[in-house]
Design an enzyme around this catalytic site. Sequence first.
Site, PDB file in Angstrom:
ATOM      1  N   VAL A   1      -2.603  69.086  59.792  1.00 48.76           N
ATOM      2  CA  VAL A   1      -3.217  67.781  59.549  1.00 48.76           C
ATOM      3  C   VAL A   1      -3.766  67.151  60.826  1.00 48.76           C
ATOM      4  CG1 VAL A   1      -1.741  67.372  57.556  1.00 48.76           C
ATOM      5  CG2 VAL A   1      -1.033  66.537  59.782  1.00 48.76           C
ATOM      6  N   GLU A   2      -4.618  66.143  60.617  1.00 51.58           N
ATOM      7  CA  GLU A   2      -5.241  65.371  61.701  1.00 51.58           C
ATOM      8  C   GLU A   2      -5.932  66.285  62.716  1.00 51.58           C
ATOM      9  OE1 GLU A   2      -3.612  61.996  64.521  1.00 51.58           O
ATOM     10  OE2 GLU A   2      -3.078  61.541  62.455  1.00 51.58           O
ATOM     11  N   GLY A   3      -6.671  67.255  62.191  1.00 58.62           N
ATOM     12  CA  GLY A   3      -7.331  68.267  63.007  1.00 58.62           C
ATOM     13  C   GLY A   3      -6.460  69.503  63.064  1.00 58.62           C
TER      14      GLY A   3
ATOM     15  N   ARG B   1      -4.324  60.551  68.460  1.00 58.52           N
ATOM     16  CA  ARG B   1      -3.719  61.863  68.228  1.00 58.52           C
ATOM     17  C   ARG B   1      -2.483  62.081  69.099  1.00 58.52           C
ATOM     18  NH1 ARG B   1      -9.063  64.436  67.773  1.00 58.52           N
ATOM     19  NH2 ARG B   1      -9.361  65.185  65.643  1.00 58.52           N
TER      20      ARG B   1
END
Length: 752
Positions: A427-429, A305
């Site tokens: 996105v991505e959490g 991340r």
Amino acid sequence: MFSALMNVMRAKNMLPRISDTERQALEAGTVWIDGQLFSGNPDFKGMMAESYNQLSDEEQAFLDGPAEELCQMIDTYEVARTRRAPDDAVEFIKKQGFMGMIIPREYGGKGFSTLAVSSIMAKVNSYSSTVGTFVVIPNSLGAAELLKHYGTDAQKDHYLPRLASGEYVPCFGLTEPTAGSDAASIKAEGEVFKDDAGEVKIRLNFRKRYITLAPVANLISLAFQMHDPDNLLGKGEYPGITVVMLHKGTHGLHNGDHHMPVGEGFYNGPIIGENVVCSPDQIIGGAEYAGQGWRMLMEQLAGGRAISLPAGAIGGIKSTAAVTGAYSMVRHQFGIPIGLMEGVQDKVAGIAAMAYMFEGARVYSCSAIDGGEQPPVISALLKSSSTEMVQRLLTDGMDVFSGAGVMQGPNNILASGYHGAPVGITVEGANIMTRTLIIFGQGATRCHPYALPLVKAIEDGDATAFRQRLLGWLGHTASNWGRTKVRGLTRGFSAGSPVSGPTATYYRRLAWASSRFALLTDLAMYFIGGKLKAKGNLTGRFADALTWQVLALSALRRFEAEGRKDEDLPVVQYACEHALARIQEAFEGIHANFDAPVVGWWLRKPAAFFLRINPLSQGPSDKLIAPTAAAIQALNDQYRRITNGVARASESAPGAGRLLKAFRLHQEAQPIMAKIQKAQKQRKLSRGLAYEIIAEARETGVITETEGRQLQQANDAAMAAIEVDVFTADEYFGSTALPSHGEAEHRPAANA
């Protein structure tokens, strides 16, 4: 006594219960500088000794060469208009090895460092997200990353060289209609069975959405819940989440449709599977890794991340700094550059300081990952804060551009990034979940020196370990209570500083902030306990306090790594004062909303009073604004350092190209303008802007003919740079939302 207390804490849910999936997430990765901040007594000397890397010669050459060349191939307006990545750009990406940057050299990849991958993503993705996804997705969570760590030898030998060359274009199927931020709740199912030939197979049914590169991918990594009713794989009836690789064209598999993302647009769409049959050999890692998908994902996301999304966001922040600083000096009103007006300076200063700080955080965190760290909490807070910040700064940049910022067309520089900013946030959490659940929820349990060991002791029923952990925790709390009081009274002087000079105050105040943060964390875990999961507003404020401590330290680490440059000092001071003010704001919110008997009253009333009258910071002073803004208002080494890694548009290109040309010519004409201004003060020339009295200045000998032409060229470039696009009625109301830039570029345009 301790056994009885342990049983009470278990029965009363005084500490958060941890599910199996939560435990895998908590145990993934490593604790880095976040652990120091949770301790309440951080070792800043050790933190400043942490790596702050530079690119290797090969990596720098790739960034300056193929990465820059790729950007120059892209007509960003045309890409935004058509929502297509040019074929020649995609082929260039494949040929130059962009898709294999994380793949080891023995498999045909580049084997670049994390810092290099992040730097290349920052340049390309901030220039064009449509094209950038062909660089980001193959080098982030997906087939190559998972195969590199978990693949069988046969899988590595087959897939990695083909991924590196671009023969395989990958995507990763995780998100579903009912499983977004809560990825562990995916419904995609794979049932293990024996076919007519007696071979073990997996029958998949799924519906995925929001999958980047799905419309053009030919290799899909798919996460699903495995059901093995006959235990054919020996992992039980419900092994858990598993990741399998599927090839485009597999019977029952459908991809190729598009979603339509906001902004510039990029290839994104659904993947649907109906009775798709595959072999256990297609599981990443083989049948042995059935049910290990969630652990694999958490382990790779722990550091991942911090790479792709922060890279794009921070690249966008630096790009915004590059053009906003330039525009503020090229655009004149009331006889002066607008960048010298305090209101505009305030916006420009904030952009400059955040560009400096967030780039420091990017390099600092990527260096840690290259050093073997996989810090999930730092990764989450960097992703959340950078994507939020680029959205805010794009708005500030558009404020500076004013009309030129809101009139669309090929010459609008910021609108595409502004329109697309929500994508990075979701996105991505999604950032709401990341801020309220992950950063502090995971951090308070994982990074705290006693929380997770105490929970484990309770779960194990180990009274001896429980007693040791509990007494240690109580001592930890008492120590931080004392530190908080003493550091508050001395404004951190009692903590000392690893450096001397003007930045020493920030280490002292951050030490004070850390001790208060650690104390409040303990009080929240003692008196709110398991209910913290539902207290998203409160945990979000804790996340903010932690985030800004990390960001301030990143600015300080950069300042030290780059040799404590005098000209950067105002920028660092602005960044740290801003960060400390945000920490103060978070603490005030925690105090005001601490919902617990007695302790809550104490925090809301007497403690809050002392917090307000003795703040960490009230924000940057007005005296810092002008010198901080000046860091990106002159085309010098400091400007180049703060905007380093940004793709430079050709000066013949519309938008940023013509603006930066005007900025350069304006800078080169400064000595000529100074001559005219000096003559005006001596009353040798009439009043007015320099370019308005060029003829008079030539006639009186103040400047030469050559200097007059140079000044006129600078003014002509400035006038071109502030113009906006004009469209005919047919173009405006036509079948396409916007025409090609060639049609608009050659007509007179209104001044911005």
